[in-house]
Design an enzyme around this catalytic site. Structure first.
Site: not given
Ligand code: AMP
Length: 391
Positions: A35, A197, A350, A373
């Protein structure tokens, strides 16, 4: 929205919001500098214009209080090493200490401010806190894509109080690659959606079905779709409250002429364990007490075939429990197929990112998103608040 290369930063005080949310070991050593590296293009560009660069970030979740283990102090020497210059660390991000440090800066100087989240105003997108930050600069640059789906003072409210605001190069890349893939793609456009999911990805599925030519669904979530088609899925991950939604997605695919691909075979075991006895069966033959933990060879062949002619690919979510070697080949072989297709490919989320890195082929993928996200919310068709604030 303006990009950094469209504004004048020469000689200015520029506050750069980066994502230095880096992992650290117990002694406070940074264990992955990805990062920090990702912010260098933006920081160097600003420095080279003779500006003063005020670097600011969050780290972890200190919840509005000073918590030493979440201090950004250990990141200053990492950044200094990469830039081969001094990076003084200022142990607050607003107030007298920060203001004094900025006043003392000369053209081309850099400072790193303490964790924004030590102040409760950050996560609350608080106006007063944003004004305190804004006081430090005359130009604001946001380069923290990974948090741009959450409105915070340092990425949203601040834009009201700084006269010139722009997106840095990392944010620019994220937005431009995403728009190229989903906004105006070279077709065929293929989406690969995997992961655990259906409930986590339902909005993604509902959005991408309107845009893609082919949709490949794998991973644990495939079993809800298979169950909705009437198959017995044994102990596989399956969300029975999602069966109607799964049917709706499949009906929509049919109505819109979107090719919808599910696994035709699966690697099964009785437990999600690397030493469990395994078997490969057609999806219609999953026995009670067994669970599908990866796609099987016939599915790998069918999915690989479906990406072969793609011109654009968007991928989120692994196709099996790739963390365990015996269930990783579906995901890894699809990485090969995607690379061989030569399609413009963006990968995000991720786990997908981790899976691609494990194959050692990440440099062959057009773009790997830095936001989990945030990338998912883009795939859901949402506008990210921090991006909207720059508009
Ligand atoms: P997500 O965060 O939704 O992308 O889910 C990623 C997780 O899904 C990974 O940890 C995988 O191990 C898991 N996963 C993928 N396929 C399966 C499967 N067939 N059964 C159980 N878990 C799976």
């Amino acid at each position: 929205m303006k990009y950094l290369d469209q504004i004048d930063v020469s000689g200015k005080k520029v506050l750069v919001r980066v994502d230095f949310n880096v992992p650290m070991d117990k002694s406070g050593n940074v264990t992955d500098v990805t990062r920090v590296k990702a912010s260098l293009a933006t920081i160097n560009f600003i420095r080279d214009k003779g500006a003063r660069v005020i670097v600011t970030s969050h780290l972890g979740r200190p919840k509005g209080k000073r918590v030493e283990e979440f201090s950004l102090r250990p990141v200053a020497p990492v950044l200094a090493g990469m830039l081969k210059t001094d990076v003084p660390f200022i142990d607050d991000c607003i107030g007298e200490k920060a203001e004094k440090a900025v006043t003392a800066m000369k053209a081309g100087d850099l400072i790193l401010l303490e964790n924004l989240r030590f102040h409760p105003g950050e996560d609350k997108n608080d106006e007063a806190f944003a004004q305190e930050l804004a006081k430090l600069c005359d130009v604001y640059v946001n380069d923290a894509f990974a948090v741009s789906h959450r409105a915070a003072a340092s990425n949203t409210a601040i834009t009201k109080y700084v006269p010139v605001c722009a997106a840095g190069f990392l944010l620019k890349n994220e937005i431009e690659y995403f728009n190229k893939a989903m906004g105006n793609p070279t077709r065929p456009l293929v989406a690969i959606i995997g992961g655990a999911k259906v409930s986590d990805k339902i909005k993604v599925l509902e959005n991408v079905i309107d845009k893609v030519d082919r949709l490949i669904v794998g991973g644990g979530m495939a079993f809800t779709f298979l169950k909705a088609q009437g198959f017995n899925v044994g102990k596989s991950l399956c969300e029975t409250d999602m069966l109607d939604l799964a049917r709706k997605i499949m009906d929509k695919a049919k109505a819109q002429n979107v090719q919808f691909l599910l696994p035709v075979d699966t690697v099964i075991a009785q437990e999600p364990s690397a030493d469990a006895e395994r078997n490969i069966v057609a999806v219609k033959d999953i026995p009670d007490g067994w669970m599908g933990l990866d796609i099987g060879p016939a599915s790998i062949a069918a999915f690989s075939d479906a990406v072969k002619t793609a011109k654009t690919i968007v991928w989120n979510g692994p196709l099996g429990m790739f963390e365990l070697a015996p269930f990783s080949s579906g995901t890894f072989k699809l990485v090969d197929a995607v690379v061989q297709s030569g399609a413009m490919t963006i990968v995000g989320g991720g786990d997908t990112d981790t899976a691609v890195h494990k194959t050692g082929k990440s440099d062959k993928i057009s773009y790997i998103s830095t936001g989990g996200g945030a990338f998912l919310e883009l795939l859901e068709g949402k506008t990210l608040p921090a991006v909207a604030a720059l508009g």
